[in-house]
Design an enzyme around this catalytic site. Sequence first.
Site, PDB file in Angstrom:
ATOM      1  N   ARG A 145      -6.387 -13.902  -5.697  1.00  8.68           N
ATOM      2  CA  ARG A 145      -5.730 -13.996  -6.838  1.00  8.68           C
ATOM      3  C   ARG A 145      -5.673 -15.371  -7.437  1.00  8.68           C
ATOM      4  O   ARG A 145      -5.884 -16.249  -6.683  1.00  8.68           O
ATOM      5  CB  ARG A 145      -4.292 -13.570  -6.792  1.00  8.68           C
ATOM      6  CG  ARG A 145      -3.929 -12.388  -6.122  1.00  8.68           C
ATOM      7  CD  ARG A 145      -2.290 -11.978  -6.061  1.00  8.68           C
ATOM      8  NE  ARG A 145      -2.068 -10.681  -5.411  1.00  8.68           N
ATOM      9  CZ  ARG A 145      -2.169 -10.469  -4.421  1.00  8.68           C
ATOM     10  NH1 ARG A 145      -1.944 -11.315  -3.214  1.00  8.68           N
ATOM     11  NH2 ARG A 145      -1.698  -9.033  -3.956  1.00  8.68           N
ATOM     12  N   LYS A 169       1.656 -12.604  -1.951  1.00 12.36           N
ATOM     13  CA  LYS A 169       2.815 -12.176  -2.682  1.00 12.36           C
ATOM     14  C   LYS A 169       3.691 -11.835  -1.600  1.00 12.36           C
ATOM     15  O   LYS A 169       3.518 -11.671  -0.390  1.00 12.36           O
ATOM     16  CB  LYS A 169       2.707 -10.891  -3.419  1.00 12.36           C
ATOM     17  CG  LYS A 169       1.950 -10.976  -4.688  1.00 12.36           C
ATOM     18  CD  LYS A 169       1.883  -9.683  -5.597  1.00 12.36           C
ATOM     19  CE  LYS A 169       1.233 -10.163  -6.743  1.00 12.36           C
ATOM     20  NZ  LYS A 169       1.184  -8.718  -7.563  1.00 12.36           N
ATOM     21  N   HIS A 235      -8.934 -12.526 -12.735  1.00 12.19           N
ATOM     22  CA  HIS A 235      -8.296 -11.512 -11.848  1.00 12.19           C
ATOM     23  C   HIS A 235      -9.638 -10.799 -11.726  1.00 12.19           C
ATOM     24  O   HIS A 235      -9.869  -9.872 -10.753  1.00 12.19           O
ATOM     25  CB  HIS A 235      -7.279 -10.939 -12.360  1.00 12.19           C
ATOM     26  CG  HIS A 235      -6.425 -10.312 -11.219  1.00 12.19           C
ATOM     27  ND1 HIS A 235      -5.921 -11.166 -10.352  1.00 12.19           N
ATOM     28  CD2 HIS A 235      -6.032  -9.037 -10.993  1.00 12.19           C
ATOM     29  CE1 HIS A 235      -4.948 -10.370  -9.448  1.00 12.19           C
ATOM     30  NE2 HIS A 235      -5.215  -9.079  -9.653  1.00 12.19           N
ATOM     31  N   ARG A 238     -11.388 -11.026  -8.729  1.00 17.50           N
ATOM     32  CA  ARG A 238     -10.855 -10.179  -7.528  1.00 17.50           C
ATOM     33  C   ARG A 238     -11.224  -8.727  -7.397  1.00 17.50           C
ATOM     34  O   ARG A 238     -11.721  -8.073  -6.500  1.00 17.50           O
ATOM     35  CB  ARG A 238      -9.437 -10.547  -7.669  1.00 17.50           C
ATOM     36  CG  ARG A 238      -8.412  -9.760  -6.472  1.00 17.50           C
ATOM     37  CD  ARG A 238      -6.974 -10.421  -6.610  1.00 17.50           C
ATOM     38  NE  ARG A 238      -6.215  -9.242  -5.987  1.00 17.50           N
ATOM     39  CZ  ARG A 238      -5.781  -9.387  -4.669  1.00 17.50           C
ATOM     40  NH1 ARG A 238      -6.132 -10.333  -3.930  1.00 17.50           N
ATOM     41  NH2 ARG A 238      -4.565  -8.400  -4.392  1.00 17.50           N
ATOM     42  N   HIS A 261      -2.658  -6.084  -0.027  1.00 12.41           N
ATOM     43  CA  HIS A 261      -1.848  -4.981  -0.732  1.00 12.41           C
ATOM     44  C   HIS A 261      -0.954  -4.682   0.441  1.00 12.41           C
ATOM     45  O   HIS A 261      -1.221  -4.140   1.564  1.00 12.41           O
ATOM     46  CB  HIS A 261      -2.670  -3.909  -1.105  1.00 12.41           C
ATOM     47  CG  HIS A 261      -3.387  -4.269  -2.429  1.00 12.41           C
ATOM     48  ND1 HIS A 261      -4.435  -3.623  -2.872  1.00 12.41           N
ATOM     49  CD2 HIS A 261      -3.276  -5.495  -3.428  1.00 12.41           C
ATOM     50  CE1 HIS A 261      -4.858  -4.246  -4.009  1.00 12.41           C
ATOM     51  NE2 HIS A 261      -4.210  -5.068  -4.417  1.00 12.41           N
ATOM     52  N   TYR A 270      -9.264   1.239  -6.552  1.00 12.89           N
ATOM     53  CA  TYR A 270     -10.897   0.682  -6.623  1.00 12.89           C
ATOM     54  C   TYR A 270     -11.559   2.025  -6.176  1.00 12.89           C
ATOM     55  O   TYR A 270     -12.733   1.949  -6.382  1.00 12.89           O
ATOM     56  CB  TYR A 270     -10.831  -0.324  -5.601  1.00 12.89           C
ATOM     57  CG  TYR A 270     -10.079  -1.625  -6.278  1.00 12.89           C
ATOM     58  CD1 TYR A 270     -10.670  -2.356  -7.191  1.00 12.89           C
ATOM     59  CD2 TYR A 270      -9.018  -1.983  -5.636  1.00 12.89           C
ATOM     60  CE1 TYR A 270      -9.953  -3.555  -7.733  1.00 12.89           C
ATOM     61  CE2 TYR A 270      -8.147  -3.213  -6.113  1.00 12.89           C
ATOM     62  CZ  TYR A 270      -8.642  -3.865  -7.258  1.00 12.89           C
ATOM     63  OH  TYR A 270      -8.244  -5.044  -7.609  1.00 12.89           O
TER      64      TYR A 270
END
Length: 296
Positions: A145, A169, A235, A238, A261, A270
């Site tokens: 990211r 995150k 982004h 990524r 994730h 994706y």
Amino acid sequence: MNDAWTTKLQQFDQQLQLAARSEHTRAAYARDITYLARLTRLEQPEQVNTLAVQRALAQLRHQGLSPRSLARILSSWRNLFHWMIRQEHIAANPCTGLRPPRAPQRLPKALSVDATMQLLDQTSEGRLQWRDHAMFELMYSSGLRLSETTALNVADLDLSQQLVKVSGKGKRERLLPVGRSAADALRRWLDVRGSTQDDALFVSEQGTRLSSRQLARRLEKWRLQSDCEQHVHPHMLRHSFASHILQSSGDLRAVQEMLGHANLATTQIYTSLDFQHLAKVYDGAHPRAKKTPDNS
């Protein structure tokens, strides 16, 4: 809109004023409630039931309103009837249990493999160019990211093992492989980075940590130098990483781990990109995929 609806709307608007709602918000409520009065054709708002609301939503959808607009309108109606319950004008909210149609899933934009190579393979000379090349190679190589890239410290790199430690995150850490091209570009950058008081891996000319905005501006400049026609935002590197890995391996779980994730469903978007890619290949290559001319 007849007098009964107008009176009710005025009373509701007074309540919105007391709640310090903005003029813009109150105007939106008035417009949405006017829709309801016009579409249901009922004499009084107290006569509106769930079926009437469903039919009104269906008519608005048929008129081409987006799912987002329908969600806002339904929220306005729900709030009107909630107020009417508090005023003891009705016993139940006819909007209870109703949901607007879901918005179509927005797919992330990814570069093709050829476009990515065109972007990253350009010749770079000079300290800042070498830094930029290392940044963009690493973002594509490891699926980072924007915020993860600018937060990296020199100590997070282990180029002997070609690994990078990333804090994502929720402060979840993950250890990611660094590809050969990215590792070579990083070594060249570290050779000219120099000593600074900042531990940041990527620093500005002043020796301070590069900001997200600065990185985005440098990427746009890099894109223009590469003659890449497609607009590229950070982004997208990524997204391209995830799409290309999935096209090659089909290993959704591995892509999930590398992207960091928490939920596999987030990664599954994706697979839609992968299907789009396969569909384009099929349409262009399969002898029976192309439409035959209409000779009638």
